[in-house]
Scaffold this motif. Structure first.
Motif, PDB file in Angstrom:
ATOM      1  N   UNK A 129       0.839  -1.189   0.000  1.00  7.44           N
ATOM      2  CA  UNK A 129       0.000   0.000   0.000  1.00  7.44           C
ATOM      3  C   UNK A 129       0.882   1.250   0.000  1.00  7.44           C
ATOM      4  N   UNK A 130       0.257   2.410  -0.174  1.00 11.06           N
ATOM      5  CA  UNK A 130       1.004   3.659  -0.276  1.00 11.06           C
ATOM      6  C   UNK A 130       1.775   3.989   0.996  1.00 11.06           C
ATOM      7  N   UNK A 131       1.302   3.502   2.155  1.00 13.98           N
ATOM      8  CA  UNK A 131       1.993   3.785   3.407  1.00 13.98           C
ATOM      9  C   UNK A 131       3.079   2.755   3.723  1.00 13.98           C
ATOM     10  N   UNK A 132       3.315   1.822   2.801  1.00 17.73           N
ATOM     11  CA  UNK A 132       4.362   0.829   2.985  1.00 17.73           C
ATOM     12  C   UNK A 132       3.904  -0.447   3.647  1.00 17.73           C
ATOM     13  N   UNK A 133       2.672  -0.504   4.116  1.00 14.47           N
ATOM     14  CA  UNK A 133       2.156  -1.724   4.748  1.00 14.47           C
ATOM     15  C   UNK A 133       1.639  -2.681   3.685  1.00 14.47           C
ATOM     16  N   UNK A 134       1.396  -3.931   4.092  1.00 11.39           N
ATOM     17  CA  UNK A 134       0.948  -4.961   3.169  1.00 11.39           C
ATOM     18  C   UNK A 134      -0.564  -5.131   3.222  1.00 11.39           C
ATOM     19  N   UNK A 135      -1.132  -5.561   2.105  1.00 14.14           N
ATOM     20  CA  UNK A 135      -2.554  -5.874   2.042  1.00 14.14           C
ATOM     21  C   UNK A 135      -2.733  -7.072   1.119  1.00 14.14           C
ATOM     22  N   UNK A 136      -3.739  -7.897   1.406  1.00 19.79           N
ATOM     23  CA  UNK A 136      -4.054  -9.048   0.568  1.00 19.79           C
ATOM     24  C   UNK A 136      -5.527  -9.019   0.198  1.00 19.79           C
ATOM     25  N   UNK A 137      -5.912  -9.884  -0.695  1.00 21.60           N
ATOM     26  CA  UNK A 137      -7.323 -10.013  -1.044  1.00 21.60           C
ATOM     27  C   UNK A 137      -8.142 -10.445   0.162  1.00 21.60           C
ATOM     28  N   UNK A 138      -7.509 -11.164   1.096  1.00 21.09           N
ATOM     29  CA  UNK A 138      -8.208 -11.603   2.305  1.00 21.09           C
ATOM     30  C   UNK A 138      -8.554 -10.417   3.199  1.00 21.09           C
ATOM     31  N   UNK A 139      -7.633  -9.444   3.324  1.00 22.98           N
ATOM     32  CA  UNK A 139      -7.923  -8.233   4.091  1.00 22.98           C
ATOM     33  C   UNK A 139      -9.164  -7.534   3.529  1.00 22.98           C
ATOM     34  N   UNK A 140      -9.197  -7.404   2.218  1.00 24.06           N
ATOM     35  CA  UNK A 140     -10.296  -6.676   1.581  1.00 24.06           C
ATOM     36  C   UNK A 140     -11.606  -7.439   1.706  1.00 24.06           C
ATOM     37  N   UNK A 141     -11.550  -8.755   1.566  1.00 21.19           N
ATOM     38  CA  UNK A 141     -12.773  -9.554   1.723  1.00 21.19           C
ATOM     39  C   UNK A 141     -13.299  -9.461   3.143  1.00 21.19           C
ATOM     40  N   UNK A 142     -12.404  -9.639   4.133  1.00 23.81           N
ATOM     41  CA  UNK A 142     -12.822  -9.593   5.532  1.00 23.81           C
ATOM     42  C   UNK A 142     -13.373  -8.218   5.897  1.00 23.81           C
ATOM     43  N   UNK A 143     -12.747  -7.174   5.389  1.00 26.13           N
ATOM     44  CA  UNK A 143     -13.223  -5.817   5.653  1.00 26.13           C
ATOM     45  C   UNK A 143     -14.661  -5.637   5.160  1.00 26.13           C
ATOM     46  N   UNK A 144     -14.919  -6.078   3.946  1.00 25.47           N
ATOM     47  CA  UNK A 144     -16.269  -5.935   3.383  1.00 25.47           C
ATOM     48  C   UNK A 144     -17.289  -6.763   4.159  1.00 25.47           C
ATOM     49  N   UNK A 145     -16.902  -7.968   4.554  1.00 26.25           N
ATOM     50  CA  UNK A 145     -17.816  -8.820   5.315  1.00 26.25           C
ATOM     51  C   UNK A 145     -18.179  -8.186   6.663  1.00 26.25           C
ATOM     52  N   UNK A 146     -17.192  -7.633   7.339  1.00 25.82           N
ATOM     53  CA  UNK A 146     -17.460  -7.009   8.640  1.00 25.82           C
ATOM     54  C   UNK A 146     -18.326  -5.771   8.463  1.00 25.82           C
ATOM     55  N   UNK A 147     -18.004  -4.947   7.482  1.00 22.38           N
ATOM     56  CA  UNK A 147     -18.790  -3.733   7.259  1.00 22.38           C
ATOM     57  C   UNK A 147     -20.238  -4.071   6.919  1.00 22.38           C
ATOM     58  N   UNK A 148     -20.440  -5.063   6.083  1.00 27.43           N
ATOM     59  CA  UNK A 148     -21.811  -5.465   5.744  1.00 27.43           C
ATOM     60  C   UNK A 148     -22.550  -5.989   6.971  1.00 27.43           C
ATOM     61  N   UNK A 149     -21.851  -6.735   7.826  1.00 24.57           N
ATOM     62  CA  UNK A 149     -22.471  -7.242   9.035  1.00 24.57           C
ATOM     63  C   UNK A 149     -22.892  -6.122   9.978  1.00 24.57           C
ATOM     64  N   UNK A 150     -22.038  -5.103  10.109  1.00 24.40           N
ATOM     65  CA  UNK A 150     -22.375  -3.963  10.959  1.00 24.40           C
ATOM     66  C   UNK A 150     -23.586  -3.219  10.400  1.00 24.40           C
ATOM     67  N   UNK A 151     -23.606  -3.001   9.107  1.00 19.62           N
ATOM     68  CA  UNK A 151     -24.725  -2.289   8.485  1.00 19.62           C
ATOM     69  C   UNK A 151     -26.036  -3.037   8.673  1.00 19.62           C
TER      70      UNK A 151
END
Length: 271
Positions: free
Chosen positions: A35-57
């Motif tokens: 990522x732009x800040x030098x940290x790592x991201x995977x498709x799993x991070x993005x999937x989990x993020x969307x799942x949690x956000x949808x659950x909260x909504x």
């Protein structure tokens, strides 16, 4: 009628357990991107993020959401979830089993509930801090639903102090404890909440690294000390927290802050 805090705890527990089961299938198998800040991201991070956000909504439609992989601007909502879908992505991608799913719930910009689940090692932490000011929740911290509390021991070479990769200059001074580097901000601080370590420091945590443990550590008797001027919480309406880091010291009790703070004050000076 179901108690609000029962609903919150049940949501956090079931959501992180479900997502953790899926993430275990990807553990150590995914190639990260930078990522732009030098940290790592995977498709799993993005999937989990969307799942949690949808659950909260679905479960808390009036609550706002901030997340590492999503929205970074605080709207000023009375209730706001702050989520880190995988805290410890580097460990996750390299097959090191300490990584977790972190959920913090803010009331008027300040964390009062936190839940962090570590699927590989089967440890789940939660805590309520100052919840009684807004509901009937009592302060308390738990690991796998058993109460936890910070240690009352004195510093020695039989005790631990945790550092992050960016704070290793602490080794240039005599440290009154053994050093450990765990690679995960939440686990670094939660080990103080359980009494496993007497203190720890993180050089560049963001609000999603801190929100959940902010509540749990204090509920367990610990102290979190910002190393820069001002406090992390409460969050301010309209502010973008995406690129803000908050060097933070954690101590098992207030009496040890004068022992540990001189070792790590340089992190605040670097800001």
């Amino acid at each position: 009628m179901t108690n609000f805090w029962d609903t919150v705890l049940n949501f956090a527990e079931t959501t992180t357990a479900r997502i953790g089961t899926k993430l275990l299938e990807d553990f150590g198998r995914l190639q990260p991107t930078l990522k732009s800040d030098g940290s790592l991201v995977t498709s799993a991070d993005k999937w989990a993020d969307e799942e949690i956000r949808n659950g909260i909504l679905d479960t808390f439609p009036s609550h706002d959401i901030l997340s590492e992989e999503g929205e970074h601007v605080f709207s000023g909502a009375e209730w706001c979830w702050v989520i880190d879908p995988i805290d410890g992505t580097t460990n996750f991608t390299r097959g090191i089993p300490i990584w977790g799913i972190s959920l913090g719930l803010l009331y008027q910009g300040t964390p009062i509930f936190g839940y962090v689940h570590f699927p590989n090692i089967n440890q789940s932490f939660h805590g309520y801090w100052h919840g009684a000011s807004s509901s009937d929740a009592e302060n308390g911290a738990f690991m796998n639903k058993r109460p936890i509390h910070t240690s009352s021991d004195s510093p020695s070479q039989n005790q631990f102090f945790n550092v992050c990769a960016r704070s290793t200059a602490v080794l240039q001074k005599p440290v009154p404890c053994k050093i450990r580097m765990l690679g995960v901000t939440t686990y670094n601080f939660l080990s103080v909440a359980t009494g496993a370590a007497l203190g720890g420091v993180e050089s560049t945590p963001k609000v999603w690294d801190l929100a959940a443990v902010w509540a749990i550590v204090q509920a367990a008797g610990g102290v979190l000390v910002p190393l820069t001027e001002g406090s992390v919480f409460p969050l301010q309406e309209g502010e973008n927290y995406g690129d803000r880091s908050y060097p933070t010291l954690v101590s098992s009790r207030a009496e040890l802050v004068p022992v540990f703070k001189p070792l790590v004050e340089y992190l605040g000076e670097k800001r």
